[in-house]
Design a protein around this motif. Structure first.
Motif, PDB file in Angstrom:
ATOM      1  N   LYS A 177      26.373  42.210  22.905  1.00 42.21           N
ATOM      2  CA  LYS A 177      24.990  41.254  23.165  1.00 42.21           C
ATOM      3  C   LYS A 177      25.285  40.399  24.204  1.00 42.21           C
ATOM      4  O   LYS A 177      24.364  39.955  24.817  1.00 42.21           O
ATOM      5  CB  LYS A 177      25.255  40.225  21.814  1.00 42.21           C
ATOM      6  N   TRP A 178      26.554  40.226  24.876  1.00 45.00           N
ATOM      7  CA  TRP A 178      26.736  39.233  26.007  1.00 45.00           C
ATOM      8  C   TRP A 178      26.844  39.981  27.223  1.00 45.00           C
ATOM      9  O   TRP A 178      27.782  40.809  27.194  1.00 45.00           O
ATOM     10  CB  TRP A 178      27.876  38.259  25.754  1.00 45.00           C
ATOM     11  N   THR A 179      26.412  39.403  28.427  1.00 44.40           N
ATOM     12  CA  THR A 179      26.713  39.765  29.571  1.00 44.40           C
ATOM     13  C   THR A 179      27.209  38.996  30.183  1.00 44.40           C
ATOM     14  O   THR A 179      27.873  39.066  31.483  1.00 44.40           O
ATOM     15  CB  THR A 179      25.315  40.257  30.218  1.00 44.40           C
ATOM     16  N   ASN A 180      27.492  37.732  29.875  1.00 42.42           N
ATOM     17  CA  ASN A 180      28.166  36.430  30.746  1.00 42.42           C
ATOM     18  C   ASN A 180      29.496  36.893  30.956  1.00 42.42           C
ATOM     19  O   ASN A 180      30.392  37.243  29.984  1.00 42.42           O
ATOM     20  CB  ASN A 180      27.960  35.223  29.967  1.00 42.42           C
ATOM     21  N   ASP A 236      32.078  35.148  31.851  1.00 37.44           N
ATOM     22  CA  ASP A 236      33.000  34.060  31.247  1.00 37.44           C
ATOM     23  C   ASP A 236      33.290  34.384  29.871  1.00 37.44           C
ATOM     24  O   ASP A 236      34.347  34.358  29.284  1.00 37.44           O
ATOM     25  CB  ASP A 236      32.551  32.576  31.536  1.00 37.44           C
ATOM     26  N   VAL A 237      32.080  34.570  29.131  1.00 38.68           N
ATOM     27  CA  VAL A 237      32.285  34.872  27.518  1.00 38.68           C
ATOM     28  C   VAL A 237      32.843  36.335  27.425  1.00 38.68           C
ATOM     29  O   VAL A 237      33.785  36.150  26.541  1.00 38.68           O
ATOM     30  CB  VAL A 237      30.760  34.973  26.915  1.00 38.68           C
ATOM     31  N   LEU A 238      32.601  37.476  28.201  1.00 40.88           N
ATOM     32  CA  LEU A 238      33.515  38.539  28.096  1.00 40.88           C
ATOM     33  C   LEU A 238      34.869  38.193  28.489  1.00 40.88           C
ATOM     34  O   LEU A 238      35.596  38.855  27.916  1.00 40.88           O
ATOM     35  CB  LEU A 238      32.789  39.642  28.712  1.00 40.88           C
ATOM     36  N   ALA A 239      35.151  37.273  29.284  1.00 44.31           N
ATOM     37  CA  ALA A 239      36.523  37.186  29.670  1.00 44.31           C
ATOM     38  C   ALA A 239      37.333  36.568  28.689  1.00 44.31           C
ATOM     39  O   ALA A 239      38.361  36.785  28.092  1.00 44.31           O
ATOM     40  CB  ALA A 239      36.694  36.361  31.098  1.00 44.31           C
ATOM     41  N   GLU A 240      36.819  35.663  27.981  1.00 42.29           N
ATOM     42  CA  GLU A 240      37.238  34.965  26.865  1.00 42.29           C
ATOM     43  C   GLU A 240      37.505  35.848  25.653  1.00 42.29           C
ATOM     44  O   GLU A 240      38.252  35.772  25.037  1.00 42.29           O
ATOM     45  CB  GLU A 240      36.292  33.719  26.484  1.00 42.29           C
ATOM     46  N   LEU A 241      36.316  36.659  25.499  1.00 48.14           N
ATOM     47  CA  LEU A 241      36.542  37.786  24.551  1.00 48.14           C
ATOM     48  C   LEU A 241      37.620  38.686  24.734  1.00 48.14           C
ATOM     49  O   LEU A 241      38.468  38.788  23.714  1.00 48.14           O
ATOM     50  CB  LEU A 241      35.316  38.426  24.434  1.00 48.14           C
ATOM     51  N   GLY A 242      37.977  39.014  26.124  1.00 47.57           N
ATOM     52  CA  GLY A 242      39.090  39.883  26.163  1.00 47.57           C
ATOM     53  C   GLY A 242      40.415  39.033  26.003  1.00 47.57           C
ATOM     54  O   GLY A 242      41.347  39.884  25.343  1.00 47.57           O
ATOM     55  N   GLN A 243      40.414  37.808  26.102  1.00 44.12           N
ATOM     56  CA  GLN A 243      41.708  37.143  25.654  1.00 44.12           C
ATOM     57  C   GLN A 243      41.909  37.351  24.256  1.00 44.12           C
ATOM     58  O   GLN A 243      43.039  37.188  23.760  1.00 44.12           O
ATOM     59  CB  GLN A 243      41.579  35.463  26.100  1.00 44.12           C
ATOM     60  N   TYR A 244      40.757  36.875  23.520  1.00 44.45           N
ATOM     61  CA  TYR A 244      40.922  37.052  21.789  1.00 44.45           C
ATOM     62  C   TYR A 244      41.528  38.495  21.199  1.00 44.45           C
ATOM     63  O   TYR A 244      42.019  38.574  20.577  1.00 44.45           O
ATOM     64  CB  TYR A 244      39.435  36.662  21.212  1.00 44.45           C
ATOM     65  N   ILE A 245      40.910  39.685  22.213  1.00 47.98           N
ATOM     66  CA  ILE A 245      41.243  41.017  21.865  1.00 47.98           C
ATOM     67  C   ILE A 245      42.799  40.945  22.081  1.00 47.98           C
ATOM     68  O   ILE A 245      43.103  41.496  21.241  1.00 47.98           O
ATOM     69  CB  ILE A 245      40.417  41.948  22.797  1.00 47.98           C
ATOM     70  N   HIS A 253      28.911  30.489  20.880  1.00 47.52           N
ATOM     71  CA  HIS A 253      28.443  31.678  21.540  1.00 47.52           C
ATOM     72  C   HIS A 253      27.602  32.222  20.620  1.00 47.52           C
ATOM     73  O   HIS A 253      27.141  33.484  21.133  1.00 47.52           O
ATOM     74  CB  HIS A 253      29.305  32.424  22.193  1.00 47.52           C
ATOM     75  N   LEU A 254      27.406  32.067  19.329  1.00 48.79           N
ATOM     76  CA  LEU A 254      26.426  32.908  18.697  1.00 48.79           C
ATOM     77  C   LEU A 254      25.261  32.165  18.095  1.00 48.79           C
ATOM     78  O   LEU A 254      25.216  30.849  18.082  1.00 48.79           O
ATOM     79  CB  LEU A 254      27.278  33.348  17.232  1.00 48.79           C
TER      80      LEU A 254
END
Length: 126
Positions: A40-43, A45-54, A125-126
């Motif tokens: 859903k997200w292309t930002n 910064d958001v994707l980088a933070e998601l990567g950290q959570y992964i 973010h949701l």
């Protein structure tokens, strides 16, 4: 000297293992949720933070599974003692059990903090 019955330790192991199984299920759910958000997200910064959570959830899952393996091994030793009619645990295994208790409590604190931060991230973010 206080005698600790193996049944008490067995009960505590069952509690820990139940909570660990719950955490593993939760992490699978969080990982699925992260995949949904990634689509859903292309930002960046958001994707980088998601990567950290992964990475953090995967790391926690590995640590949790390692602790589970060690608890199961310890449980196996206690079961052998119980089968041999040795109902009390010796000092060495009691120290090991206390170490598991401490490690479990630390892992629980770390995992709960990760969940708290993840829920906060989701709320933003949701």
């Amino acid at each position: 000297m206080k005698v600790v019955d193996n049944e008490i330790l067995h009960f505590e192991h069952k509690q820990w293992l139940g909570e660990i199984d719950f955490w593993c299920d939760e992490i699978k759910t969080f990982q699925s949720r992260i995949k949904e958000i990634e689509h859903k997200w292309t930002n960046p910064d958001v994707l980088a933070e998601l990567g950290q959570y992964i990475n953090q959830f995967q790391y926690n899952l590995e640590k949790i599974n390692q602790l589970k393996k060690e608890i199961n091994e310890h449980e196996h030793v206690i079961a052998k003692q119980y089968a041999a009619n040795e109902n009390a645990i010796d000092r060495v295994y009691m120290k090991r059990h206390i170490n598991f208790r401490d490690r479990f409590d630390i892992r629980k604190t770390i995992y709960n903090e990760l969940k708290r931060r993840f829920f906060l991230f989701l709320s933003h973010h949701l």
